[in-house]
Write a protein that holds these residues in place. Structure first.
Motif, PDB file in Angstrom:
ATOM      1  N   VAL A  57     -18.071  46.195  40.359  1.00 10.79           N
ATOM      2  CA  VAL A  57     -18.010  46.376  38.911  1.00 10.79           C
ATOM      3  C   VAL A  57     -19.436  46.349  38.355  1.00 10.79           C
ATOM      4  O   VAL A  57     -19.799  45.495  37.584  1.00 10.79           O
ATOM      5  CB  VAL A  57     -17.134  45.279  38.256  1.00 10.79           C
ATOM      6  CG1 VAL A  57     -16.876  45.595  36.804  1.00 10.79           C
ATOM      7  CG2 VAL A  57     -15.837  45.117  38.987  1.00 10.79           C
ATOM      8  N   ARG A  58     -20.208  47.328  38.785  1.00 12.68           N
ATOM      9  CA  ARG A  58     -21.568  47.423  38.253  1.00 12.68           C
ATOM     10  C   ARG A  58     -21.500  47.885  36.805  1.00 12.68           C
ATOM     11  O   ARG A  58     -20.661  48.697  36.455  1.00 12.68           O
ATOM     12  CB  ARG A  58     -22.374  48.418  39.084  1.00 12.68           C
ATOM     13  CG  ARG A  58     -22.670  47.919  40.486  1.00 12.68           C
ATOM     14  CD  ARG A  58     -23.493  48.939  41.236  1.00 12.68           C
ATOM     15  NE  ARG A  58     -22.774  50.183  41.477  1.00 12.68           N
ATOM     16  CZ  ARG A  58     -22.031  50.419  42.543  1.00 12.68           C
ATOM     17  NH1 ARG A  58     -21.912  49.509  43.463  1.00 12.68           N
ATOM     18  NH2 ARG A  58     -21.415  51.562  42.695  1.00 12.68           N
ATOM     19  N   PRO A  59     -22.393  47.390  35.944  1.00 16.11           N
ATOM     20  CA  PRO A  59     -22.342  47.830  34.549  1.00 16.11           C
ATOM     21  C   PRO A  59     -22.659  49.314  34.417  1.00 16.11           C
ATOM     22  O   PRO A  59     -23.512  49.843  35.112  1.00 16.11           O
ATOM     23  CB  PRO A  59     -23.406  46.984  33.844  1.00 16.11           C
ATOM     24  CG  PRO A  59     -24.163  46.283  34.905  1.00 16.11           C
ATOM     25  CD  PRO A  59     -23.425  46.394  36.186  1.00 16.11           C
ATOM     26  N   THR A  60     -21.929  49.958  33.541  1.00 18.19           N
ATOM     27  CA  THR A  60     -22.117  51.372  33.288  1.00 18.19           C
ATOM     28  C   THR A  60     -23.092  51.545  32.131  1.00 18.19           C
ATOM     29  O   THR A  60     -23.004  50.853  31.128  1.00 18.19           O
ATOM     30  CB  THR A  60     -20.769  52.018  32.916  1.00 18.19           C
ATOM     31  OG1 THR A  60     -19.846  51.765  33.959  1.00 18.19           O
ATOM     32  CG2 THR A  60     -20.913  53.498  32.721  1.00 18.19           C
ATOM     33  N   VAL A  61     -24.010  52.469  32.256  1.00 13.60           N
ATOM     34  CA  VAL A  61     -24.928  52.766  31.169  1.00 13.60           C
ATOM     35  C   VAL A  61     -24.212  53.701  30.204  1.00 13.60           C
ATOM     36  O   VAL A  61     -23.768  54.781  30.591  1.00 13.60           O
ATOM     37  CB  VAL A  61     -26.224  53.421  31.691  1.00 13.60           C
ATOM     38  CG1 VAL A  61     -27.140  53.787  30.544  1.00 13.60           C
ATOM     39  CG2 VAL A  61     -26.912  52.491  32.670  1.00 13.60           C
ATOM     40  N   ILE A  62     -24.065  53.249  28.975  1.00  9.89           N
ATOM     41  CA  ILE A  62     -23.307  54.002  27.991  1.00  9.89           C
ATOM     42  C   ILE A  62     -24.256  54.492  26.902  1.00  9.89           C
ATOM     43  O   ILE A  62     -24.931  53.693  26.266  1.00  9.89           O
ATOM     44  CB  ILE A  62     -22.217  53.121  27.367  1.00  9.89           C
ATOM     45  CG1 ILE A  62     -21.312  52.569  28.463  1.00  9.89           C
ATOM     46  CG2 ILE A  62     -21.419  53.895  26.333  1.00  9.89           C
ATOM     47  CD1 ILE A  62     -20.412  51.478  28.002  1.00  9.89           C
ATOM     48  N   PRO A  63     -24.303  55.797  26.666  1.00 10.63           N
ATOM     49  CA  PRO A  63     -25.163  56.282  25.586  1.00 10.63           C
ATOM     50  C   PRO A  63     -24.552  55.953  24.233  1.00 10.63           C
ATOM     51  O   PRO A  63     -23.337  55.959  24.074  1.00 10.63           O
ATOM     52  CB  PRO A  63     -25.209  57.798  25.820  1.00 10.63           C
ATOM     53  CG  PRO A  63     -23.946  58.104  26.549  1.00 10.63           C
ATOM     54  CD  PRO A  63     -23.639  56.873  27.369  1.00 10.63           C
ATOM     55  N   ASN A  64     -25.407  55.638  23.258  1.00 15.44           N
ATOM     56  CA  ASN A  64     -24.919  55.377  21.910  1.00 15.44           C
ATOM     57  C   ASN A  64     -24.450  56.682  21.281  1.00 15.44           C
ATOM     58  O   ASN A  64     -25.161  57.685  21.349  1.00 15.44           O
ATOM     59  CB  ASN A  64     -26.016  54.764  21.038  1.00 15.44           C
ATOM     60  CG  ASN A  64     -26.308  53.347  21.429  1.00 15.44           C
ATOM     61  OD1 ASN A  64     -25.441  52.651  21.930  1.00 15.44           O
ATOM     62  ND2 ASN A  64     -27.533  52.915  21.224  1.00 15.44           N
TER      63      ASN A  64
END
Length: 194
Positions: A116-123
């Protein structure tokens, strides 16, 4: 886990003990998410906590509960985040304090790798705001006075002072000083809950 297939993927029936263990893991995950929420309630503003609660109960739990913990992978989280963004929702809280990571099992039953690696989420881009011209504001206020005088008074006050709606509704009588042409904004109202 490339090349290895689980009994469920091979179409085999799971033994009764394995099914009850799955239910206990799901209950454990939901319990951990609720425990995380309770800890956050002590540190967050009420409106922020309500949003966290709604996000966990209406987003994370329904999305992650069908997936067994040992089958939960980066792709599940990534697809969940992409579905949230496609639905027009803002970026869910990810990182070290996110509820999805807090719901992982204890150290004795942890998986060898962080699935469960953190996902990079664009604003998401916010829409461009347009400001009323003086002629548009006058036309709008005339319409409001004709149809709803109370709302028109509030709207005229907001336009004239530049206050936000919550700031204007949170004013008390002793915050307004007409002789000095001064208003002290000490309170604000905000909606809590759905």
């Amino acid at each position: 886990m490339r090349g290895r297939r689980t009994p469920r993927q091979r179409g085999e029936r799971l033994p009764l003990v394995h099914r009850s263990h799955t239910l206990n893991v799901k209950r454990h995950r939901t319990y951990r998410l609720n425990q995380w929420l309770a800890a956050k309630r002590l540190r967050l503003k009420p409106t922020t906590w309500v949003r966290y609660r709604d996000y966990v109960h209406h987003g994370l739990i329904p999305a992650l509960d069908p997936i067994r913990l040992d089958e939960l992978a980066y792709e599940h989280i990534h697809h969940y985040v992409q579905a949230q963004l496609a639905a027009g929702r803002g970026p869910p809280p990810c990182g070290t304090s996110s509820p999805a990571r807090s719901a992982t099992p204890s150290a004795s039953t942890r998986l060898p790798a962080n699935v469960v690696r953190p996902t990079v989420i664009p604003n998401p881009a916010s829409g461009e705001r347009t400001i009323l011209t003086p002629a548009q504001a006058i036309r709008f206020l005339r319409h409001c006075h004709a149809n709803d005088p109370d709302f028109a008074d509030l709207t005229e006050f907001l336009i004239g002072t530049g206050l936000r709606k919550g700031e204007a509704l949170g004013l008390h009588g002793d915050d307004i000083h007409l002789a000095e042409h001064t208003i002290y904004v000490r309170w604000t109202l905000s909606a809590i809950g759905p």
